[in-house]
Design an enzyme around this catalytic site. Structure first.
Site, short mmCIF file in Angstrom:
data_model
loop_
_atom_site.label_atom_id
_atom_site.label_comp_id
_atom_site.label_asym_id
_atom_site.label_seq_id
_atom_site.Cartn_x
_atom_site.Cartn_y
_atom_site.Cartn_z
N LYS A 116 -53.91 -25.27 -32.67
CA LYS A 116 -53.10 -25.13 -31.46
C LYS A 116 -54.01 -24.63 -30.35
CE LYS A 116 -51.09 -21.99 -29.32
NZ LYS A 116 -51.34 -22.46 -27.91
N GLY A 154 -48.84 -26.59 -27.82
CA GLY A 154 -47.71 -25.68 -27.72
C GLY A 154 -48.13 -24.39 -27.05
N ASP A 155 -47.17 -23.50 -26.82
CA ASP A 155 -47.51 -22.19 -26.26
C ASP A 155 -47.50 -21.13 -27.36
OD1 ASP A 155 -44.81 -21.75 -26.71
OD2 ASP A 155 -44.26 -21.83 -24.60
N GLY A 156 -47.92 -19.93 -26.99
CA GLY A 156 -48.02 -18.87 -27.98
C GLY A 156 -46.68 -18.43 -28.52
N GLY A 186 -44.01 -20.19 -28.85
CA GLY A 186 -43.35 -21.23 -29.64
C GLY A 186 -44.15 -21.59 -30.87
N VAL A 187 -45.03 -22.58 -30.74
CA VAL A 187 -45.82 -23.06 -31.87
C VAL A 187 -46.71 -21.95 -32.43
CG1 VAL A 187 -47.70 -24.62 -32.53
CG2 VAL A 187 -45.78 -25.48 -31.18
N GLY A 188 -47.35 -21.19 -31.56
CA GLY A 188 -48.25 -20.14 -32.03
C GLY A 188 -47.55 -19.13 -32.93
N GLU A 191 -60.53 -12.52 -32.87
CA GLU A 191 -61.59 -12.29 -31.89
C GLU A 191 -60.88 -12.04 -30.58
OE1 GLU A 191 -63.83 -12.25 -29.02
OE2 GLU A 191 -63.83 -14.44 -29.18
N CYS A 214 -64.98 -12.93 -23.09
CA CYS A 214 -64.66 -11.60 -23.61
C CYS A 214 -65.87 -10.70 -23.79
CB CYS A 214 -63.90 -11.73 -24.93
SG CYS A 214 -64.69 -12.86 -26.09
N GLU A 246 -59.59 -4.97 -19.36
CA GLU A 246 -60.33 -6.21 -19.23
C GLU A 246 -59.77 -7.02 -18.06
OE1 GLU A 246 -62.07 -9.51 -22.31
OE2 GLU A 246 -59.92 -9.07 -22.45
#
Length: 477
Positions: free
Chosen positions: A174, A205-207, A209-211, A249, A282, A382
């Site tokens: 994803k 998908g987005d986090g 939903g699918v995530g 990560e 990051c 951050e």
């Protein structure tokens, strides 16, 4: 505008069972360049089912057979490098020169290093001379959900995908909904390389939903995620219900310690490194800690370096930095710039608003703050943009304490020709990586952090081991 609304499941491009269509934006122009479908539970379930069905045969494939498939993918990838660079540049704003070299090159490099590591890896090995009948087997974890970010699309996808496939796992990828075009192109490459159906599956998908559904899915054996610490915490909680393996990560707030004896290019190099990829990575060295005797000169050098940093559209050849990925990210950075000013940091270069002549596109002014203290928001959080903070220190002990004064622990940096001091400081820095004197880690070096920067390591043999289970068998011989 490109139609990219289908998902890749079980070796075929399929229309989404559920979900909704969204548009992908070019951050340099704010124009819509593609349409994708954010799938839902049904399409995610179909992808997991395909990966689960394909797992026994792929896991039983000889490692050399899996490596051969990755080598075919390497040839396809190299042949479409230009297409990949264009996709990355359009979708997330990497200047085309950076996209052609670092962005596309990172994917090729990780694939190459994984192939090298897998060829040398002993998937079956004896326990030791003291137990001649015992053997240790390294076997694939199972079905893996790979959830990747937008900032280095092929870097992060290939860091996960190549070792997972080499280990014998099957996967559901994803990618970020902000940078889906490069992942779709990669799926086409995998199809052309002839991987068995179901070994690789792609679901947009987005986090939320699918995530989230993949993270909690009982038939997913492992989640490998790169993204924010906040999302990493949520994934860990959801995955705990099924006790699946989780590799994370996450964020970073790297310190760049510059001692008075550092080489004359250390400060300018640190500024350029911080602004690379428009500061959207990051392990950026965003906190520059400078020994007090050279601090004022360093601030001036940083001011000049920031002023020389060109900003411009991603499709223009050159060494400029591009836009940030979205309007949301632009507004987030503006918030932090205001916080820095309001909390008393000294604005040396840049600041709020867009650079002159760039009213369209999500462009940010390269910014340097001096006299930043640990109680300030811009020290602790951050920012993920081209924003550098500078702070003086008097002693080695103080520098180490300042560097470690963060919930993160991904990469720190040390600038000094004094090898004894450099090694001494490196040992005491609480981070998964330490880069010294501008020298990058070698091919296959382990990438990952401590504390709230995550768990696990990616790259080389360490990345391969993340996707392997250890099985001990007695009376083998």
């Amino acid at each position: 505008m490109q139609d990219a609304t289908r998902h890749y499941i079980n070796g075929q491009w399929v229309t989404s069972i559920d979900g909704r269509e969204v548009e992908v934006e070019n951050p340099s122009t704010e124009k819509k360049i593609a349409t994708i479908t954010l799938g839902g539970v049904a399409v995610a379930d179909a992808a997991v089912a395909a990966a689960k069905a394909a797992f026994p045969a792929w896991a039983a494939t000889d490692p050399l057979g899996r490596i051969a498939a990755l080598e075919r993918l390497m040839e396809v990838y190299k042949g479409q490098a230009e297409d990949m660079a264009q996709a990355i540049s359009f979708e997330m704003g990497a200047p085309i020169a950076l996209a052609k070299t670092a962005q596309v090159g990172a994917g090729a490099g990780h694939l190459k290093n994984t192939i090298r590591a897998a060829k040398a890896f002993a998937f079956e090995r004896p326990l030791g001379d003291h137990a001649p009948g015992d053997v240790i087997l390294y076997e694939p974890v199972g079905v893996c959900a790979l959830i990747t970010p937008w900032n280095w699309p092929m870097n992060q996808v290939m860091l996960k995908l190549a070792p997972a496939l080499a280990a014998g796992c099957t996967v559901v990828l994803k990618p970020s909904e902000l940078s889906p075009l490069s992942a779709i192109l990669l799926a086409e490459m995998i199809d052309a390389a002839g991987f068995p159906p179901g070994v690789f599956n792609l679901v947009n998908g987005d986090g939320a939903g699918v995530g989230a559904h993949l993270t909690a899915h009982p038939d997913v054996d492992m989640v490998s995620f790169t993204g924010s610490t906040r999302a990493g915490v949520a994934i860990s909680k959801a995955a705990a219900e099924t006790v699946k393996r989780v590799s994370l990560e996450l964020g970073g707030k790297g310190a760049n310690i510059i001692f008075a004896d550092a080489d004359e290019k250390a400060v300018a190099r640190g500024v350029r490194h911080c602004f690379n990829n428009t500061g959207q990575y990051c392990n950026a060295p965003t906190r520059m800690l400078v020994e007090r005797s050279i601090y004022d000169a360093a601030v001036e050098t940083a001011r000049v370096a920031a002023g020389k940093t060109e900003v411009g559209p991603a499709d223009v050849e050159g060494r400029q930095i591009g836009p940030v990925v979205s309007g949301v990210q632009f507004n987030r950075i503006q918030y932090y710039l205001k916080q820095g000013i309001d909390e008393g940091a000294r604005l040396v270069a840049g600041g709020m608003g867009k650079p002159d002549g760039l009213s369209t596109g999500h462009f940010v002014r390269p910014t340097v703050f001096a006299d930043v203290t640990p109680d300030m928001t811009i020290w602790r959080e951050e920012i993920f943009g081209p924003v550098l903070t500078m702070t003086p220190f008097d002693t080695e002990e103080e520098a180490i304490a300042l560097a470690n004064d963060t919930p993160y622990g991904l990469t720190n940096y040390v600038q000094t020709p004094d090898k004894s001091r450099a090694r001494r400081v490196a040992r005491r820095l609480r981070s998964g990586m330490v880069e010294m004197n501008g020298k990058f880690g070698g091919a296959g070096t382990p990438f990952g952090g401590m504390k709230q920067s995550g768990t696990g390591r990616e790259g080389g043999v360490w990345g391969l081991e993340e996707f392997l289970e250890v099985k001990a068998v007695s009376d083998w011989g």
